[in-house]
Scaffold this motif. Sequence first.
Motif, PDB file in Angstrom:
ATOM      1  N   GLY A 119       0.888  -1.106  -0.040  1.00  0.00           N
ATOM      2  CA  GLY A 119       0.008  -0.059   0.090  1.00  0.00           C
ATOM      3  C   GLY A 119       1.043   1.430  -0.231  1.00  0.00           C
ATOM      4  N   PRO A 120       0.108   2.401  -0.016  1.00  0.00           N
ATOM      5  CA  PRO A 120       0.810   3.921  -0.095  1.00  0.00           C
ATOM      6  C   PRO A 120       1.671   4.158   1.227  1.00  0.00           C
ATOM      7  CG  PRO A 120      -1.430   4.198  -0.153  1.00  0.00           C
ATOM      8  CD  PRO A 120      -1.246   2.664  -0.209  1.00  0.00           C
ATOM      9  N   GLY A 121       1.358   3.629   2.243  1.00  0.00           N
ATOM     10  CA  GLY A 121       2.002   3.862   3.638  1.00  0.00           C
ATOM     11  C   GLY A 121       0.995   4.973   4.191  1.00  0.00           C
ATOM     12  N   ALA A 122       1.677   5.941   4.944  1.00  0.00           N
ATOM     13  CA  ALA A 122       0.697   6.721   5.687  1.00  0.00           C
ATOM     14  C   ALA A 122       0.141   7.946   4.648  1.00  0.00           C
ATOM     15  CB  ALA A 122       1.618   7.593   6.707  1.00  0.00           C
ATOM     16  N   ILE A 123      -0.796   8.374   4.859  1.00  0.00           N
ATOM     17  CA  ILE A 123      -1.668   9.277   3.947  1.00  0.00           C
ATOM     18  C   ILE A 123      -2.524  10.221   4.811  1.00  0.00           C
ATOM     19  CG2 ILE A 123      -3.312   9.465   2.137  1.00  0.00           C
ATOM     20  CD1 ILE A 123      -0.995   8.331   1.019  1.00  0.00           C
ATOM     21  N   THR A 124      -2.474  11.440   4.638  1.00  0.00           N
ATOM     22  CA  THR A 124      -3.089  12.292   5.255  1.00  0.00           C
ATOM     23  C   THR A 124      -4.036  13.146   4.314  1.00  0.00           C
ATOM     24  OG1 THR A 124      -1.604  12.614   7.056  1.00  0.00           O
ATOM     25  CG2 THR A 124      -3.253  14.374   6.864  1.00  0.00           C
ATOM     26  N   GLN A 125      -5.286  13.080   4.401  1.00  0.00           N
ATOM     27  CA  GLN A 125      -6.047  13.738   3.369  1.00  0.00           C
ATOM     28  C   GLN A 125      -7.427  14.334   4.325  1.00  0.00           C
ATOM     29  OE1 GLN A 125      -7.032  11.403  -0.272  1.00  0.00           O
ATOM     30  NE2 GLN A 125      -5.435  11.775  -1.137  1.00  0.00           N
ATOM     31  N   ALA A 126      -7.516  15.597   4.594  1.00  0.00           N
ATOM     32  CA  ALA A 126      -8.672  16.122   5.304  1.00  0.00           C
ATOM     33  C   ALA A 126      -9.761  15.924   4.501  1.00  0.00           C
ATOM     34  CB  ALA A 126      -8.116  17.387   6.025  1.00  0.00           C
ATOM     35  N   THR A 127      -9.663  16.252   3.196  1.00  0.00           N
ATOM     36  CA  THR A 127     -11.104  16.515   2.344  1.00  0.00           C
ATOM     37  C   THR A 127     -10.620  15.858   1.076  1.00  0.00           C
ATOM     38  OG1 THR A 127     -10.023  18.635   1.575  1.00  0.00           O
ATOM     39  CG2 THR A 127     -11.831  18.618   3.375  1.00  0.00           C
ATOM     40  N   PRO A 128     -10.713  14.582   0.982  1.00  0.00           N
ATOM     41  CA  PRO A 128     -10.321  13.889  -0.322  1.00  0.00           C
ATOM     42  C   PRO A 128     -11.347  14.091  -1.345  1.00  0.00           C
ATOM     43  CG  PRO A 128     -10.925  12.107   1.511  1.00  0.00           C
ATOM     44  CD  PRO A 128     -10.841  13.725   2.194  1.00  0.00           C
ATOM     45  N   THR A 129     -10.754  13.946  -2.720  1.00  0.00           N
ATOM     46  CA  THR A 129     -11.826  14.241  -3.704  1.00  0.00           C
ATOM     47  C   THR A 129     -11.348  13.267  -4.924  1.00  0.00           C
ATOM     48  OG1 THR A 129     -10.742  15.897  -4.728  1.00  0.00           O
ATOM     49  CG2 THR A 129     -12.290  16.462  -3.169  1.00  0.00           C
ATOM     50  N   LEU A 130     -12.368  12.942  -5.771  1.00  0.00           N
ATOM     51  CA  LEU A 130     -12.056  12.192  -6.747  1.00  0.00           C
ATOM     52  C   LEU A 130     -11.591  12.981  -7.889  1.00  0.00           C
ATOM     53  CD1 LEU A 130     -15.308   9.821  -7.018  1.00  0.00           C
ATOM     54  CD2 LEU A 130     -13.080   9.249  -6.224  1.00  0.00           C
ATOM     55  N   ALA A 131     -11.593  14.426  -7.791  1.00  0.00           N
ATOM     56  CA  ALA A 131     -11.095  15.149  -8.741  1.00  0.00           C
ATOM     57  C   ALA A 131      -9.474  15.392  -8.489  1.00  0.00           C
ATOM     58  CB  ALA A 131     -11.492  16.688  -8.620  1.00  0.00           C
ATOM     59  N   THR A 132      -8.932  14.484  -7.660  1.00  0.00           N
ATOM     60  CA  THR A 132      -7.420  14.496  -7.553  1.00  0.00           C
ATOM     61  C   THR A 132      -6.817  13.518  -8.732  1.00  0.00           C
ATOM     62  OG1 THR A 132      -7.616  14.786  -5.022  1.00  0.00           O
ATOM     63  CG2 THR A 132      -5.701  13.645  -5.890  1.00  0.00           C
ATOM     64  N   PHE A 133      -7.800  12.805  -9.091  1.00  0.00           N
ATOM     65  CA  PHE A 133      -7.458  11.878 -10.006  1.00  0.00           C
ATOM     66  C   PHE A 133      -7.168  12.611 -11.504  1.00  0.00           C
ATOM     67  CE2 PHE A 133      -9.293   8.314  -7.406  1.00  0.00           C
ATOM     68  CZ  PHE A 133      -8.143   8.157  -7.058  1.00  0.00           C
ATOM     69  N   THR A 134      -5.917  12.711 -12.075  1.00  0.00           N
ATOM     70  CA  THR A 134      -5.706  13.378 -13.313  1.00  0.00           C
ATOM     71  C   THR A 134      -4.682  12.650 -14.107  1.00  0.00           C
ATOM     72  OG1 THR A 134      -3.834  14.636 -12.513  1.00  0.00           O
ATOM     73  CG2 THR A 134      -5.976  15.685 -12.209  1.00  0.00           C
ATOM     74  N   GLY A 135      -4.793  13.190 -15.428  1.00  0.00           N
ATOM     75  CA  GLY A 135      -3.761  12.366 -16.357  1.00  0.00           C
ATOM     76  C   GLY A 135      -4.692  10.948 -16.921  1.00  0.00           C
ATOM     77  N   ASN A 136      -3.589  10.092 -17.400  1.00  0.00           N
ATOM     78  CA  ASN A 136      -4.170   9.101 -18.167  1.00  0.00           C
ATOM     79  C   ASN A 136      -4.578   8.086 -17.123  1.00  0.00           C
ATOM     80  OD1 ASN A 136      -4.531   6.737 -19.697  1.00  0.00           O
ATOM     81  ND2 ASN A 136      -2.526   6.764 -20.809  1.00  0.00           N
ATOM     82  N   HIS A 137      -5.909   7.585 -17.465  1.00  0.00           N
ATOM     83  CA  HIS A 137      -6.698   6.536 -16.534  1.00  0.00           C
ATOM     84  C   HIS A 137      -6.416   5.211 -16.904  1.00  0.00           C
ATOM     85  CE1 HIS A 137      -7.822  10.223 -14.178  1.00  0.00           C
ATOM     86  NE2 HIS A 137      -8.739  10.520 -15.013  1.00  0.00           N
ATOM     87  N   ASN A 138      -5.846   4.895 -17.927  1.00  0.00           N
ATOM     88  CA  ASN A 138      -5.671   3.711 -18.447  1.00  0.00           C
ATOM     89  C   ASN A 138      -4.431   3.021 -17.507  1.00  0.00           C
ATOM     90  OD1 ASN A 138      -7.307   3.329 -20.893  1.00  0.00           O
ATOM     91  ND2 ASN A 138      -6.010   5.332 -21.610  1.00  0.00           N
ATOM     92  N   GLY A 139      -4.946   1.752 -17.134  1.00  0.00           N
ATOM     93  CA  GLY A 139      -3.670   0.874 -16.648  1.00  0.00           C
ATOM     94  C   GLY A 139      -4.644   0.265 -15.253  1.00  0.00           C
ATOM     95  N   VAL A 140      -3.730   0.024 -14.245  1.00  0.00           N
ATOM     96  CA  VAL A 140      -4.019  -0.735 -13.213  1.00  0.00           C
ATOM     97  C   VAL A 140      -4.424   0.270 -11.830  1.00  0.00           C
ATOM     98  CG1 VAL A 140      -3.692  -2.710 -11.567  1.00  0.00           C
ATOM     99  CG2 VAL A 140      -2.895  -2.910 -13.868  1.00  0.00           C
TER     100      VAL A 140
END
Length: 173
Positions: free
Chosen positions: A100-121
């Motif tokens: 996994g990605p380790g320790a993550i702090t996201q007070a207000t996560p959003t799907l808009a965070t995902f950018t770029g090419n969405h093809n892949g795993v």
Amino acid sequence: AAPYPSNLTVSGLPTSGVTVKSVTINGVTHTFPSDIDIILQSPTGQNVVLMSDAGSGTDATGQTFTFDDAATALMNTTFNPTGTYRPTNIGAADTWVAPGPGAITQATPTLATFTGNHNGVWKLFVVDDLGGDIGSISGGFSITFAATGIIPGLTYMWSPAAGLNATNTNPVA
């Protein structure tokens, strides 16, 4: 969780102009839902906390959660029924152990965070942050994408199941 992560391979999307509209997790069962931490990782390594420390001690018994930035947050101290919620992270940072990605702090996560090419795993990491409880996700997860600009003035939305064979036609096939 097993498998950890749960993988979803996406192909056939345009390499730009695509957004993540929603993520659905089907059949969530757990004996203490507020212990569940779920993060989604894009093929480019971007992470969004979908659900962390939300809910109560009331058993989840097969709920389906759809995460959409336009929805309301999950509740912290009450039972969350099947429904559509925005990604919700309650409390302090959480840790998703390797791979996994380790320790993550996201007070207000959003799907808009995902950018770029969405093809892949795409990788879904699920942990019980306190242990001692049991749970499962019986129906897997899906991602709904939205794309604009393929044909001016039209918006396309789809959830890949077995893959797409045409992304530039109306309708998408």
